[in-house]
Design a protein around this motif. Structure first.
Motif, short mmCIF file in Angstrom:
data_model
loop_
_atom_site.label_atom_id
_atom_site.label_comp_id
_atom_site.label_asym_id
_atom_site.label_seq_id
_atom_site.Cartn_x
_atom_site.Cartn_y
_atom_site.Cartn_z
N SER A 126 -29.65 -12.33 9.35
CA SER A 126 -30.28 -12.24 8.04
C SER A 126 -29.30 -11.68 7.01
O SER A 126 -29.17 -12.20 5.90
N ALA A 127 -28.58 -10.62 7.39
CA ALA A 127 -27.59 -10.03 6.49
C ALA A 127 -26.44 -10.99 6.21
O ALA A 127 -25.93 -11.06 5.10
N LEU A 128 -26.05 -11.76 7.22
CA LEU A 128 -24.98 -12.74 7.06
C LEU A 128 -25.39 -13.84 6.08
O LEU A 128 -24.62 -14.22 5.19
N ALA A 129 -26.62 -14.33 6.21
CA ALA A 129 -27.12 -15.36 5.30
C ALA A 129 -27.24 -14.82 3.88
O ALA A 129 -26.80 -15.45 2.91
N ALA A 130 -27.80 -13.63 3.74
CA ALA A 130 -27.96 -13.03 2.41
C ALA A 130 -26.61 -12.67 1.80
O ALA A 130 -26.38 -12.88 0.61
N GLY A 131 -25.72 -12.13 2.61
CA GLY A 131 -24.39 -11.75 2.13
C GLY A 131 -23.56 -12.93 1.65
O GLY A 131 -22.72 -12.80 0.77
N ASN A 132 -23.82 -14.10 2.21
CA ASN A 132 -23.12 -15.31 1.80
C ASN A 132 -23.87 -16.07 0.70
O ASN A 132 -23.49 -17.18 0.35
N GLN A 133 -24.95 -15.45 0.19
CA GLN A 133 -25.76 -16.04 -0.88
C GLN A 133 -26.19 -17.48 -0.53
O GLN A 133 -26.07 -18.40 -1.35
N ALA A 134 -26.70 -17.67 0.68
CA ALA A 134 -27.14 -18.98 1.14
C ALA A 134 -28.33 -19.46 0.32
O ALA A 134 -29.35 -18.79 0.23
N LYS A 135 -28.19 -20.61 -0.29
CA LYS A 135 -29.27 -21.18 -1.11
C LYS A 135 -30.17 -22.10 -0.31
O LYS A 135 -31.31 -22.34 -0.69
N LEU A 136 -29.67 -22.65 0.80
CA LEU A 136 -30.49 -23.47 1.68
C LEU A 136 -30.25 -23.03 3.12
O LEU A 136 -29.15 -23.17 3.65
N ILE A 137 -31.29 -22.46 3.71
CA ILE A 137 -31.24 -21.96 5.08
C ILE A 137 -32.18 -22.82 5.92
O ILE A 137 -33.33 -23.03 5.56
N VAL A 138 -31.66 -23.33 7.05
CA VAL A 138 -32.44 -24.22 7.92
C VAL A 138 -32.48 -23.61 9.31
O VAL A 138 -31.47 -23.13 9.82
N GLN A 139 -33.67 -23.66 9.93
CA GLN A 139 -33.81 -23.21 11.31
C GLN A 139 -34.48 -24.33 12.10
O GLN A 139 -35.52 -24.85 11.70
N VAL A 140 -33.88 -24.70 13.24
CA VAL A 140 -34.46 -25.68 14.15
C VAL A 140 -34.92 -24.93 15.38
O VAL A 140 -34.11 -24.35 16.11
#
Length: 171
Positions: free
Chosen positions: A5-19
């Protein structure tokens, strides 16, 4: 899950996908939805056919996360093609066609991260980093946690004097 979660937020991810495989919504799903909300991004979760979309949404609505998420049914290999420039993807290797996803997923070439969970190196247990190894701009670090996790960072090869990719894991 906090790390991802911190990695995604820290990289300012605008589109996050989970399969997901057939295990359903889990704490990582909630952590990724929090990261998407924090970044002003969008979180898309592919559910197994047997899982109820409304039930999944209600689990996130308890935490005021329903505005930044979408749950979808269907074969992720077919549906994921409608999403372009994915910044952060988490793929459960218990999903039987996860290797096929590697060929069709459209990642943000300026910088994206792919995380494999439940990754076991047996038989055809190739990781995303192994599929892309040798291509310019790919950095891969494999973490051995639980049933296995592989994290692959994709983007322009960085100048190692100014930027570093560092992972610390403690048991």
């Amino acid at each position: 899950m906090e790390f991802l979660s911190a990695l995604a937020a820290g990289n300012q991810a605008k589109l996050i996908v989970q399969v997901l495989s057939n295990e359903g919504v889990n704490p990582l799903t909630m952590a990724l939805a929090v990261a998407a909300k924090h970044c002003g991004g969008w979180f898309v979760c592919f559910l197994d056919q047997e899982q109820d979309i409304e039930d999944s949404k209600s689990q996130l609505s308890c935490y005021d996360l329903e505005d930044a998420d979408e749950f979808m049914h269907g074969n992720p290999c077919e549906v994921i093609t409608q999403f372009k420039n994915i910044d952060f993807a988490v793929i459960d290797c218990k999903f039987k066609d996860y290797l096929r996803l590697f060929q069709i997923i459209d990642l943000n070439r300026r910088g994206s991260i792919v995380v494999l969970t439940n990754h076991v190196r047996k038989g055809n247990g190739a990781g995303f980093g192994e599929v892309l190894r040798g291509k310019r701009g790919i950095e891969c670090v494999t973490l051995s946690t639980g049933e296995g996790m592989e994290l692959t960072r994709i983007g322009v090869t960085c100048n190692h004097e100014n930027k570093r990719f560092h992972v610390t894991y403690e048991n």
